[in-house]
Scaffold this active site. Sequence first.
Site, PDB file in Angstrom:
ATOM      1  CB  SER A  35     -20.133 -21.080 -10.123  1.00 13.35           C
ATOM      2  OG  SER A  35     -21.755 -20.955 -10.390  1.00 13.35           O
ATOM      3  CE1 TYR A  39     -17.284 -25.974 -14.606  1.00  7.99           C
ATOM      4  CE2 TYR A  39     -18.908 -26.276 -15.585  1.00  7.99           C
ATOM      5  CZ  TYR A  39     -18.373 -26.685 -14.384  1.00  7.99           C
ATOM      6  OH  TYR A  39     -18.158 -27.753 -13.587  1.00  7.99           O
ATOM      7  N   GLY A  40     -15.614 -20.721 -17.695  1.00  8.15           N
ATOM      8  CA  GLY A  40     -14.419 -20.237 -19.299  1.00  8.15           C
ATOM      9  C   GLY A  40     -14.984 -18.696 -18.471  1.00  8.15           C
ATOM     10  CB  SER A 141     -13.248  -8.818 -10.361  1.00 10.92           C
ATOM     11  OG  SER A 141     -13.582  -8.248 -11.594  1.00 10.92           O
ATOM     12  N   GLY A 178     -20.244   5.298 -11.861  1.00 11.83           N
ATOM     13  CA  GLY A 178     -19.878   6.530 -12.239  1.00 11.83           C
ATOM     14  C   GLY A 178     -18.597   5.755 -13.411  1.00 11.83           C
ATOM     15  CE1 TYR A 180     -15.628   5.534 -19.610  1.00 13.23           C
ATOM     16  CE2 TYR A 180     -13.777   4.123 -19.232  1.00 13.23           C
ATOM     17  CZ  TYR A 180     -14.206   5.748 -19.578  1.00 13.23           C
ATOM     18  OH  TYR A 180     -13.407   6.105 -19.862  1.00 13.23           O
ATOM     19  CB  ILE A 181     -20.474  -1.349 -15.829  1.00 13.66           C
ATOM     20  CG1 ILE A 181     -18.947  -1.811 -15.895  1.00 13.66           C
ATOM     21  CG2 ILE A 181     -22.045  -2.232 -15.910  1.00 13.66           C
ATOM     22  CD1 ILE A 181     -18.748  -2.838 -14.521  1.00 13.66           C
ATOM     23  CG  HIS A 444     -15.475   4.672 -50.829  1.00 15.15           C
ATOM     24  ND1 HIS A 444     -15.426   5.943 -49.662  1.00 15.15           N
ATOM     25  CD2 HIS A 444     -16.712   4.724 -51.805  1.00 15.15           C
ATOM     26  CE1 HIS A 444     -16.722   6.452 -49.995  1.00 15.15           C
ATOM     27  NE2 HIS A 444     -17.556   5.896 -51.614  1.00 15.15           N
TER      28      HIS A 444
END
Length: 457
Positions: A35, A39-40, A141, A178, A180-181, A444
């Site tokens: 696609s 790209y990348g 994925s 369920g 982390y996304i 600090h």
Amino acid sequence: MKQYDAIIIGFGKAGKVLAAELSNRGWKVAIVERSKTMYGGSCPNIACIPTKALIHEADISSLFFHEDYPKQANMYKQAISRKNKLTSFLRDSNYEKLSKRPNVTIYTGVGSFTSANTIKVALPDGDIELQGKEIFINTGSTPIIPAIDGIKQSQKVYTSATMLEVDLLPKHLIIVGGGYIRLEFASMYAGFGSKVTILEGGNKFMPNEDRDIANSVKDVMKRKGIEIRLNSRAQSIHDTNDGVTLTYSDVSDGTPYFIDGDAILIATGRKPMIKDLNLSAAGVTVDAHGAITVSDQLRTNVPHIWAMGDVKGGAQFTYLSLDDFRIIRDQLFGDKKRDIGDRTPVPYAVFIDPPLAHIGLTEEEALKRGYSIKVSRLPATAVVRSRTLQQIDGMLKAIVNNHNGKIMGCTLFCVDASEIINIVAIAMKTGQHYTFLRDFIFTHPSMSEGLNELFDV
């Protein structure tokens, strides 16, 4: 048939840096990307970069327009527009950097094996075949879509990628999943002003985290108006005149419920993208989860075919894909000492508000393995920098080996956690005694100086 020294299927992080490396060494390289919008890879287009840009804008929106939906909806629309410009810039930049190299040819089409050495690329104007001495699979994925009645027919169901294309802020976002996304999207949309409801099938919130950390995250999310419903199994989805209705049941007793919203985000995980690769033609094997099986050096069972990034399974992080490239570079041109086993421990960060970062073992894991440990906890509000930033939520936690003083694990749920965890990672990777961080001189006020007190165990 065109001949190449290397064919890389997929224009992700590992693939693009490998292409540049091989090009610099005089290799003739072909990159096949299905696609032109990718790209990348996922990170700059649909994942890390656009989501973090929107999370930043959500923080601003919450600060200036809290509980003013019209203004936040307008802010969200503008944020999506700015996100689109950013991803377009990064996509074009990635393409340009490689397309200008004399040894690299980019093919935009679907690549599939016809043999162990040959790739067919389906282009708009017909198919071509490429032959490569070394072949690298970097296809990433894709979201897992659960079997829920009506999910394919609904116009209100989105994945983490397609959700970012919508510039209308949902008044009520329902998130199914369920992982982390779902936490990042919940925090982001709550920041923009959406009501957010999370439905997850398990009976424990954030089961992989220690209970004190998970409870702290849950408390903060509840204060932001995020509702979390456990033991929830989605049954059906149907669109209505003014939104969408999701029916679900309580896993523990089967009681049915329904919930109305404006949009549904499916965040039930991701799986390796092997569709259309025709791996059987090359003799490449996959595991039970569809991940390409590789050695610790990232070779498949066919020696000249490699897999890198999400497609090989395991943790799905861009920085691990980059390290996959380093391992392959070492195997091709180095002393062949690198492998996937020598990069632990690996930190990760979840960009909720405040961010959550972790490395190494949790307290529960350390105890299960029989270690004698010292545990240190520090409320984020104890670090004065959190007060100057007016972000006092959260806590810091460290696990230290009682016998040798080595740091075994650390969880940071506080502002700047995604940055500070890298300091802990360096200390752990270099085998430092915990007093290294206890006595280190930090600037600090900074959140990193909280490590002085956290490691005063």
